[in-house]
Every structure is written in structure tokens, then in C-alpha cells.
Design a protein around this motif. Structure first.
Motif, mmCIF file in Angstrom:
data_model
loop_
_atom_site.group_PDB
_atom_site.id
_atom_site.type_symbol
_atom_site.label_atom_id
_atom_site.label_comp_id
_atom_site.label_asym_id
_atom_site.label_seq_id
_atom_site.Cartn_x
_atom_site.Cartn_y
_atom_site.Cartn_z
ATOM 1 N N ALA A 22 -144.917 -36.846 -36.969
ATOM 2 C CA ALA A 22 -143.782 -36.978 -38.200
ATOM 3 C C ALA A 22 -143.528 -35.410 -39.024
ATOM 4 O O ALA A 22 -142.513 -35.193 -39.243
ATOM 5 C CB ALA A 22 -144.330 -37.869 -39.071
ATOM 6 N N GLU A 23 -144.827 -34.879 -38.963
ATOM 7 C CA GLU A 23 -144.755 -33.600 -39.829
ATOM 8 C C GLU A 23 -144.090 -32.490 -39.075
ATOM 9 O O GLU A 23 -143.171 -31.779 -39.544
ATOM 10 C CB GLU A 23 -145.923 -33.221 -40.286
ATOM 11 C CG GLU A 23 -146.044 -32.162 -41.499
ATOM 12 C CD GLU A 23 -145.092 -32.133 -42.364
ATOM 13 O OE1 GLU A 23 -144.495 -33.209 -42.708
ATOM 14 O OE2 GLU A 23 -144.778 -30.915 -42.951
ATOM 15 N N GLN A 24 -144.282 -32.403 -37.922
ATOM 16 C CA GLN A 24 -143.517 -31.732 -36.927
ATOM 17 C C GLN A 24 -142.005 -31.730 -36.982
ATOM 18 O O GLN A 24 -141.108 -30.841 -36.994
ATOM 19 C CB GLN A 24 -143.962 -31.523 -35.256
ATOM 20 C CG GLN A 24 -145.261 -31.036 -34.938
ATOM 21 C CD GLN A 24 -145.971 -31.477 -33.805
ATOM 22 O OE1 GLN A 24 -145.234 -31.865 -32.874
ATOM 23 N NE2 GLN A 24 -147.288 -31.424 -33.500
ATOM 24 N N THR A 79 -152.793 -33.582 -42.137
ATOM 25 C CA THR A 79 -151.550 -33.310 -41.124
ATOM 26 C C THR A 79 -150.423 -32.687 -41.997
ATOM 27 O O THR A 79 -149.518 -32.205 -41.340
ATOM 28 C CB THR A 79 -151.169 -34.458 -40.669
ATOM 29 O OG1 THR A 79 -150.970 -35.587 -41.530
ATOM 30 C CG2 THR A 79 -152.346 -35.200 -39.474
ATOM 31 N N GLY A 80 -150.535 -32.740 -43.256
ATOM 32 C CA GLY A 80 -149.284 -32.279 -44.124
ATOM 33 C C GLY A 80 -148.140 -33.474 -44.036
ATOM 34 O O GLY A 80 -147.298 -33.185 -44.776
ATOM 35 N N ALA A 81 -148.421 -34.514 -43.476
ATOM 36 C CA ALA A 81 -147.309 -35.412 -43.452
ATOM 37 C C ALA A 81 -146.793 -35.986 -44.857
ATOM 38 O O ALA A 81 -147.705 -36.170 -45.574
ATOM 39 C CB ALA A 81 -147.577 -36.667 -42.397
ATOM 40 N N HIS A 82 -145.698 -36.504 -44.897
ATOM 41 C CA HIS A 82 -145.016 -37.096 -46.069
ATOM 42 C C HIS A 82 -145.256 -38.690 -45.831
ATOM 43 O O HIS A 82 -144.706 -39.128 -44.800
ATOM 44 C CB HIS A 82 -143.609 -37.005 -46.146
ATOM 45 C CG HIS A 82 -143.595 -35.392 -46.417
ATOM 46 N ND1 HIS A 82 -142.443 -34.961 -47.279
ATOM 47 C CD2 HIS A 82 -144.148 -34.320 -46.345
ATOM 48 C CE1 HIS A 82 -142.440 -33.663 -47.432
ATOM 49 N NE2 HIS A 82 -143.583 -33.101 -46.694
ATOM 50 N N VAL A 83 -145.933 -39.471 -46.890
ATOM 51 C CA VAL A 83 -146.179 -40.932 -46.632
ATOM 52 C C VAL A 83 -145.362 -41.722 -47.856
ATOM 53 O O VAL A 83 -145.374 -41.301 -48.843
ATOM 54 C CB VAL A 83 -147.510 -41.354 -46.131
ATOM 55 C CG1 VAL A 83 -148.030 -40.578 -44.955
ATOM 56 C CG2 VAL A 83 -148.350 -40.742 -47.623
HETATM 57 ZN ZN ZN Z 1 -143.729 -31.606 -45.097
#
Ligand code: ZN
Ligand code: URP
Ligand code: ZN
Ligand code: ZN
Length: 459
Positions: free
Chosen positions: A173-175, A231-235
Motif C-alpha cells: 500500500a505504501e509503495q 512500513t510508513g503506510a497510511h491507515v
Molecule cells: Zn506515505
């Protein structure tokens, strides 16, 4: 095709002023005073009414194979109910089984809305498994305009993902720059508590809440935000029911995690005593996470007013009382989870939030429309009243008084969780891309008018 809405009080997430709105075709063409319209224009007098951007429900289930049955609505019923209730765009969760191919699932879910939906629609892509093919298929789905994922930390052995699958999903997702929506409960703890309660003979719907206590939900939020931090992902935490869970998200945010919180209208209006109703009627109020006590409800209102909670959705998940909820008569863990509410969200939020002074009109529009548009890449096409935006407009009569009832609602369920409740205010006119779709509480539009909203990655 032109539409002129005159003299309404225009309320958005940031503005409040009186003006006319001229719509040309599908979009807003002008906003001002004393606007003139072509002779064949439809003219709606909105004096004394609020004019707001079409409301967006970013969390609904329509086609949902779940807990041994299927949710009751289809896009015919759900979109008519949504529109009459002021909601002009829905984002549905695609929930494939673990052995289902994601691309096939996307086609299946989308096919059910396409050509039938009266309102506009979009999807969050549920990730319920991870194989070698998953990343390529998810990439394709994102490229096709489904720019958000959904994961379940609950529902062990069904929709739930394990930690490796969760990590892979967030990393991808972050990619891709897409946000991950998440149902946060620790599924191992839920399963353990359920078995203990059943073994002790506690089988009724009133035991659903004790089987999924607030800390089990907060633990789920801590869990995903730890993965998001790495992961840096936005949730986006869906259907948040209590203070501990909201605070777990706030704590993560203060560490720099990109996390947003959704609550649902049922948590803001119902409390745990409803699941304690006699004769199994409590089953009507079984959803996960469970409806909590009054103190949690009051906390949620404050968190909503303060912006700690970004959005108010429904998690519309419609199951009949007879024949469906009844599957769990002897065992609360078998009651299909969910509450039908897509038609009632806006009116209940107005009645219990705005009319009581708990939230102001700006927060009302923001939490039920604009925030969802911004978070999911639809703004300012949706969630705004400005030139060039889609002409999705709700002319709202705050003076209306009426009652909610399953006898009159357009949802396909045999009960309403809000039976007999008074509402203060309702949409008088609802437009979807310039077309009048509801008037005076009646659906007057056409099925198939709804369009798939292709969204782009948001970050
Ligand atoms: Zn981001
Ligand atoms: O009880 C609920 N929430 N039912 C629908 C599925 C989900 O968890 O969102
Ligand atoms: Zn959920
Ligand atoms: Zn849901």
C-alpha cells in the motif's frame, strides 16, 4: 439540463452563507446571488433550507457473503435508501474469501453495482490472503481506480489476515500510495473469550459485547499502527467504538504514524442496553466491534467534535432479524454481525449531533462528507460546493419532524435498529450529478444513474 437552487443556506465544512447554485449538466456552474437560469431549467426554492454537499458513506457492505449467509441489500435497495437519506456516494468493502482471486472478486463486486446503482460508488479492496500473485493483482486493481485496501484483524479463519499478510499489504500500500482501511480487534483474544463465555452457558446476544471488550479493540489499533509505523503506510481505522481505541490511534499519531479514525452512527446513538433486550431482540444490535456503554458514546461525540474522530460512516451490514439474526439464537457467536443504517446516518447525525449542539454544522458536513472525500481521493469532485464540483447536493429541511420505521424504510431488512425514533430534519431534495433523485422523502430517480468513481493514489 440545468438546475437552479435558489436562496438556500449553503453549508460546507468551512462555509455558511446564503446564495443560489446553478448546475449545468453534471457539475456546479455558478454560485452567487440572483443567478438566472435557462428557461427550461428546473428551479428549486431552498429558502429556509440548508444546502450541503452530497453525503458520502465510506464504509458500507452491500454484497457480503458473511457468517454463513448473505447481507440483504443489493445495489437497487441500498442506493435508493442511501439517496433518500442524503447519501450520494457509497464506498463498499470488497470482501473476497481467502481462496478467491482478488481480480475476480473486484469484477464480481463491481458488476453488482454497475448498471444498477442509483448513487455513485467506489470500493475498498479487501485483502484476505497473500499469494505470489497477490501484489500484481492488487496493482492492477489500484490502476483500475480502487485506490484503497481493507484488512480485517478480526474474523479468525474467515476474512482475517495474519501478521505476515498484514505486513505485506501495508508495505505494498505504501509503495502504491494507497490508504489501508482496517477492522481492528485482536482475533485470538476474541476467539478465546467467546469460547469461555459459551462454556459458561452465556449464549445470548448480551454476551457479544463482553466477548470483545474495549481493550481488545484498542489492542488491534496498537497492532496495526505498529505495522504502519514500520512500513510508513497510511491507515484508517474503521468503526471505532471507544475511548481506548481512539486514544491508541492518537498515541500512534503523536509518534508520526499516519492514522485516521472512523466511527459509525450506531455507536453514537445506541448503547449496550439494546443488546440486552429480552426475547433475543438484542440480536438486532449485534455488530463488531460491539455497541458500548453510554460513557463511551459520550466520549465519541466529544472526540468527533474535536476532530480526533475524522468520519462518521455506517458500516451498513443488513441482516434480517427473522431467519438471519436468528441463526444465533442458541449461540451469540453465530449471529450475523451488522446493523442496517445507510438510510438513517445523516438524519440521526443531524438529530443527535447538530440539533443537540454536540457538533456544529461544519463538523457535520465535514465528518459525513468532506473528510471521506479528502481521505479517499474524491475531493473536490465530491464533498464540496464549488464551481466545477459534481452537482451532488442535499437540500435539507431542518424543520421536518418524522419517525424512522422498517415499515417505510427502503433497506431490504425486516427491522430497523431505530424503530419509532424521532428525526429532526431530513433531505427534501437530493441530486446526484445534477439530476434530482429524491424529493420529499421519496426516491424519484432512476436506477443505473450511479457511476463508478475511479480514484487515484492519495500520497
Ligand atoms: Zn506515505
Ligand atoms: O458487525 C459488522 N461490523 N459487520 C460487518 C462486517 C464488518 O466487520 O465490518
Ligand atoms: Zn469490520
Ligand atoms: Zn464493515
Amino acid at each position: 439540463m440545468s438546475l437552479l437552487i435558489t436562496g438556500g443556506r449553503i453549508v460546507t465544512d468551512k462555509d455558511d452563507y446564503v446564495a443560489d447554485i446553478l448546475c449545468d449538466g453534471e457539475t456546479i456552474a455558478a454560485i452567487g446571488s440572483q443567478l438566472s437560469a435557462p428557461q427550461d431549467a428546473t428551479v428549486i426554492d431552498a429558502a429556509g433550507k440548508l444546502v450541503m454537499p452530497g453525503f458520502i458513506d465510506p464504509h458500507v457492505h452491500v454484497y457480503l457473503p458473511f457468517m454463513g449467509t448473505y447481507a440483504k441489500d443489493d445495489w437497487d435497495s441500498v442506493s435508493r435508501a442511501a439517496i433518500v437519506g442524503g447519501t450520494t456516494s457509497l464506498i463498499e468493502m470488497i470482501c473476497p474469501g481467502r481462496d478467491e482471486d482478488p481480480w475476480d472478486a473486484y469484477q464480481l463486486w463491481r458488476g453488482k453495482a454497475e448498471g444498477t446503482a442509483a448513487c455513485d460508488f467506489s470500493f475498498h479492496m479487501g485483502v484476505t490472503n497473500w499469494t505470489q500473485q497477490t501484489p500484481d493483482l492488487l496493482r492492477r486493481i489500484v490502476d483500475d481506480g480502487v485506490a484503497s485496501f481493507k484488512v480485517f484483524l478480526a474474523y479468525k479463519g474467515a476474512l482475517g489476515v495474519d501478521d505476515q499478510e498484514l505486513f505485506n499489504t501495508l508495505e505494498l500500500a505504501e509503495q502504491l500510495g494507497v490508504i489501508v482501511t482496517a477492522h481492528c480487534e485482536n482475533e485470538t483474544l476474541v476467539a478465546e473469550l467467546q469460547q469461555r463465555l459459551l462454556a459458561a452457558g452465556r449464549t445470548g446476544p448480551e454476551w457479544h459485547e463482553p466477548s470483545r471488550p474495549t481493550i481488545v479493540e484498542a489492542s488491534g489499533v496498537e497492532h496495526i499502527t505498529t505495522f504502519a509505523q514500520l512500513t510508513g503506510a497510511h491507515v484508517y481505522v474503521v468503526h471505532t467504538s471507544n475511548q481506548a481505541a481512539v486514544e491508541a490511534a492518537a498515541a500512534a499519531r503523536s509518534r508520526g504514524v499516519n492514522v485516521w479514525v472512523e466511527t459509525v452512527i450506531s455507536y453514537l446513538t445506541l448503547d449496550e442496553t439494546y443488546a440486552q433486550k429480552p426475547d433475543f431482540e438484542g440480536a438486532k444490535y449485534v455488530m463488531s466491534p460491539p455497541i458500548r456503554g453510554k460513557a463511551e458514546q459520550e466520549y465519541l461525540w466529544r472526540a468527533l467534535a474535536a476532530g480526533e474522530v475524522s468520519t462518521v460512516a455506517t458500516d451498513h451490514a443488513p441482516f434480517d432479524f427473522h431467519g438471519q439474526k436468528e441463526m444465533g439464537r442458541d449461540n451469540f457467536t453465530l449471529i450475523p454481525n451488522g446493523i442496517p443504517s445507510v438510510q438513517d446516518r445523516v438524519n440521526l447525525l443531524y438529530t443527535h449531533g447538530v440539533a443537540t449542539g454536540k457538533i456544529d454544522l461544519q463538523r457535520f458536513v465535514d465528518s459525513a462528507s468532506t473528510q471521506a472525500a479528502k481521505l479517499f481521493g474524491l475531493y473536490p469532485q465530491k464533498g464540496a460546493i464549488q464551481v466545477g464540483a459534481d452537482a451532488d447536493l442535499v437540500v435539507y429541511d431542518p424543520g421536518y419532524r418524522g419517525k424512522i420505521s422498517a415499515d417505510t424504510h427502503l433497506m431490504n431488512t425486516d427491522y430497523s435498529a431505530f424503530e419509532g425514533w424521532e428525526i429532526k430534519g431530513r433531505p427534501e431534495v437530493v441530486t446526484v450529478r445534477g439530476k434530482v433523485m429524491a424529493e420529499g422523502g421519496q426516491f424519484v430517480g432512476e436506477l443505473g444513474h450511479g457511476r463508478f468513481l475511479a480514484r487515484k493514489p492519495t500520497h
